[in-house]
Design a protein around this motif. Sequence first.
Motif, PDB file in Angstrom:
ATOM      1  N   LEU A  11     -43.698 -18.318  27.870  1.00  0.00           N
ATOM      2  CA  LEU A  11     -44.665 -19.367  28.160  1.00  0.00           C
ATOM      3  C   LEU A  11     -45.853 -18.819  28.947  1.00  0.00           C
ATOM      4  O   LEU A  11     -47.005 -19.190  28.679  1.00  0.00           O
ATOM      5  CB  LEU A  11     -43.995 -20.508  28.930  1.00  0.00           C
ATOM      6  CG  LEU A  11     -44.873 -21.735  29.196  1.00  0.00           C
ATOM      7  CD1 LEU A  11     -45.388 -22.330  27.884  1.00  0.00           C
ATOM      8  CD2 LEU A  11     -44.090 -22.786  29.987  1.00  0.00           C
ATOM      9  N   GLY A  12     -45.589 -17.928  29.899  1.00  0.00           N
ATOM     10  CA  GLY A  12     -46.676 -17.323  30.664  1.00  0.00           C
ATOM     11  C   GLY A  12     -47.617 -16.531  29.776  1.00  0.00           C
ATOM     12  O   GLY A  12     -48.848 -16.621  29.904  1.00  0.00           O
ATOM     13  N   ARG A  67     -59.972 -18.421  24.328  1.00  0.00           N
ATOM     14  CA  ARG A  67     -61.136 -19.222  24.736  1.00  0.00           C
ATOM     15  C   ARG A  67     -62.298 -18.330  25.177  1.00  0.00           C
ATOM     16  O   ARG A  67     -63.457 -18.603  24.845  1.00  0.00           O
ATOM     17  CB  ARG A  67     -60.750 -20.171  25.883  1.00  0.00           C
ATOM     18  CG  ARG A  67     -61.911 -21.027  26.368  1.00  0.00           C
ATOM     19  CD  ARG A  67     -62.425 -21.947  25.267  1.00  0.00           C
ATOM     20  NE  ARG A  67     -63.617 -22.684  25.679  1.00  0.00           N
ATOM     21  CZ  ARG A  67     -64.874 -22.261  25.514  1.00  0.00           C
ATOM     22  NH1 ARG A  67     -65.099 -21.063  24.952  1.00  0.00           N
ATOM     23  NH2 ARG A  67     -65.879 -23.009  25.906  1.00  0.00           N
ATOM     24  N   SER A 127     -48.050 -16.939  26.545  1.00  0.00           N
ATOM     25  CA  SER A 127     -48.766 -17.885  25.682  1.00  0.00           C
ATOM     26  C   SER A 127     -49.959 -18.492  26.409  1.00  0.00           C
ATOM     27  O   SER A 127     -51.037 -18.684  25.818  1.00  0.00           O
ATOM     28  CB  SER A 127     -47.821 -18.990  25.219  1.00  0.00           C
ATOM     29  OG  SER A 127     -46.818 -18.486  24.368  1.00  0.00           O
ATOM     30  N   ALA A 128     -49.785 -18.779  27.692  1.00  0.00           N
ATOM     31  CA  ALA A 128     -50.895 -19.345  28.470  1.00  0.00           C
ATOM     32  C   ALA A 128     -52.032 -18.326  28.603  1.00  0.00           C
ATOM     33  O   ALA A 128     -53.213 -18.673  28.457  1.00  0.00           O
ATOM     34  CB  ALA A 128     -50.398 -19.771  29.853  1.00  0.00           C
ATOM     35  N   LEU A 129     -51.687 -17.069  28.860  1.00  0.00           N
ATOM     36  CA  LEU A 129     -52.715 -16.032  28.980  1.00  0.00           C
ATOM     37  C   LEU A 129     -53.405 -15.782  27.642  1.00  0.00           C
ATOM     38  O   LEU A 129     -54.615 -15.523  27.593  1.00  0.00           O
ATOM     39  CB  LEU A 129     -52.092 -14.745  29.512  1.00  0.00           C
ATOM     40  CG  LEU A 129     -51.615 -14.791  30.964  1.00  0.00           C
ATOM     41  CD1 LEU A 129     -50.936 -13.483  31.340  1.00  0.00           C
ATOM     42  CD2 LEU A 129     -52.778 -15.079  31.912  1.00  0.00           C
ATOM     43  N   ARG A 130     -52.651 -15.857  26.566  1.00  0.00           N
ATOM     44  CA  ARG A 130     -53.262 -15.698  25.247  1.00  0.00           C
ATOM     45  C   ARG A 130     -54.244 -16.833  24.956  1.00  0.00           C
ATOM     46  O   ARG A 130     -55.284 -16.633  24.324  1.00  0.00           O
ATOM     47  CB  ARG A 130     -52.180 -15.647  24.171  1.00  0.00           C
ATOM     48  CG  ARG A 130     -51.539 -14.272  24.008  1.00  0.00           C
ATOM     49  CD  ARG A 130     -50.485 -14.283  22.944  1.00  0.00           C
ATOM     50  NE  ARG A 130     -50.380 -12.989  22.276  1.00  0.00           N
ATOM     51  CZ  ARG A 130     -49.407 -12.665  21.450  1.00  0.00           C
ATOM     52  NH1 ARG A 130     -48.461 -13.540  21.184  1.00  0.00           N
ATOM     53  NH2 ARG A 130     -49.389 -11.482  20.871  1.00  0.00           N
ATOM     54  N   ALA A 131     -53.914 -18.026  25.424  1.00  0.00           N
ATOM     55  CA  ALA A 131     -54.829 -19.155  25.240  1.00  0.00           C
ATOM     56  C   ALA A 131     -56.131 -18.918  26.000  1.00  0.00           C
ATOM     57  O   ALA A 131     -57.220 -19.222  25.498  1.00  0.00           O
ATOM     58  CB  ALA A 131     -54.159 -20.454  25.701  1.00  0.00           C
ATOM     59  N   VAL A 132     -56.017 -18.361  27.197  1.00  0.00           N
ATOM     60  CA  VAL A 132     -57.217 -18.011  27.961  1.00  0.00           C
ATOM     61  C   VAL A 132     -58.049 -16.978  27.198  1.00  0.00           C
ATOM     62  O   VAL A 132     -59.277 -17.107  27.079  1.00  0.00           O
ATOM     63  CB  VAL A 132     -56.834 -17.477  29.355  1.00  0.00           C
ATOM     64  CG1 VAL A 132     -58.051 -16.908  30.073  1.00  0.00           C
ATOM     65  CG2 VAL A 132     -56.187 -18.570  30.195  1.00  0.00           C
TER      66      VAL A 132
END
Length: 531
Positions: free
Chosen positions: A504-505, A515, A507-512
């Motif tokens: 999950l961590g 963007r 995935s969050a960094l990949r989302a950043v």
Amino acid sequence: MDMLWNGWGDPAKAAPLPESVTGLLRDLLGVKPRTTPALRLDDIDLPATTAGPAAFKALAEAVGGDDDRVRTDNESRIRHTRGKSTPDLLRIRAGDFSDVPQAVVLPASHDEVLAVLRACSAHGLAVVPFGGGTSVVGGLAPRRTAFVALDLRRMNGLIDLDPVSRTAVLQPGLRAPEAEALLAEHGFTLGHFPQSFEWATIGGFAAARSSGQASAGYGRFDEMVLGLSLATPEGTIETGRAPRSAAGPDLRQLILGSEGAFGVITSVTVRVRPLPQARVYEGWRFASFEGGAAALRKLAQDGPRPTVLRLSDETETLIGLAQPDAIGGDLSQSAAGCLAITGYEGTAADTAQRREQAAAVLTACGGTLVGAEPGERWAQGRFSAPYLRDALLDVGAFAETLETAAFWSRIPDLYTAVRTALTDTLTEAGTPPLVMCHISHVYENGASLYFTVVSAQGEDPVAHWTPAKHAANEAVLAAGGTISHHHGVGTDHRDWYVREAGPLGISALRAVKRRLDPEGLLNPGVLLPTD
């Protein structure tokens, strides 16, 4: 001045090993002299660039139309190939230039960085921010063949100094010695002195969460940072309106340690401190690493905390690595035990008081004061270990370092696990190693362990090291350590960082990243896996 293209640092400071050390390596580890002739810069034939004239024209326009700021000559490209880890150097010495950039681009401002990012986006070129080139974890070897090295050396100024708030705004390409010189003119110091000090840059310190040898007193670099400017393909992020804030999550922490994967750091606001009036370094000896670690923990938790606080294990003390200019000089009983280095910086009165109080704690914990000589020798040779590594490679030895950190309760098991993993793996490969360690940084709740490994190179030195490095990484995670305390993630630690951070961590960094860098141009494959 540029660093050696196939080694570390200033060519004038490179020196061969003494014959006594060469003999020790031969007798102890079976190191055999290197027989392959050294590769000469003029003899290297690089792969042709695949970027077309339109791309180079766009890059030149992005930096003011100056062709000299878009360099495609062999020497410039070679000097920006990879970093300075041992595998990096072994590959380049063997003629492997598969990671060579298409060009080296030298912007002079934040706006020019943005323009370069736009040009690279238009022409499908990845971008690798390049400061001092000192990465030792594969941070300058992207998973893309068509890329440019964004050399930030022209962005090397002190933009602003606020003596009332004790803050300074520094550009990212400013090397650490120049930063200290500029601040010293105003009576201040940053106090950040990592082993890479002579060549590393302000932007690199922030991008990799660097930690200096005086971190016990001055703090890590990420603790010094109050604000950052970040140029991304999608625009600019500015952080740091106040020293502390409760206005949501701290975006500074997202940029710190991002290793060029989210954007290019174009300015760093740091806190500074007055230049110390006094600097005192001295040595202490403990009967065991366990006993010495307990003494360091006592100081870190209950004080007084020295500015510098380090402890070498028995092997590192015996070999003399705590004092690089004395390697192999005293293998007698007088070198037994573990050497600790303490350093004190500040006003004369404060330095004397902390030194006296710390001495009482260290003595009560079983330490014996050795005197100023070991401390002064450490201070004089504190930046020389990378040169020693190069000299070891020159005579056919393999030498590499790795580091980690953990809470105090986990340090003993972490120390044993990493030593065992390195020793067993390399011994099974037919190159039994010498594994040394020291506590390099201390905190109230834990410490960093810094390992040095020396062995014979084997038939294929990089292939010989890779299983050992992987085994050490596995040992670090299994023993509850972090995959890196201050070298960073790069590509070498990426797969283990993914496990440390969790699905999950990541995935969050990949989302950043999607963007800020939707086309995946920034340092692809570094820090995060490519999609």
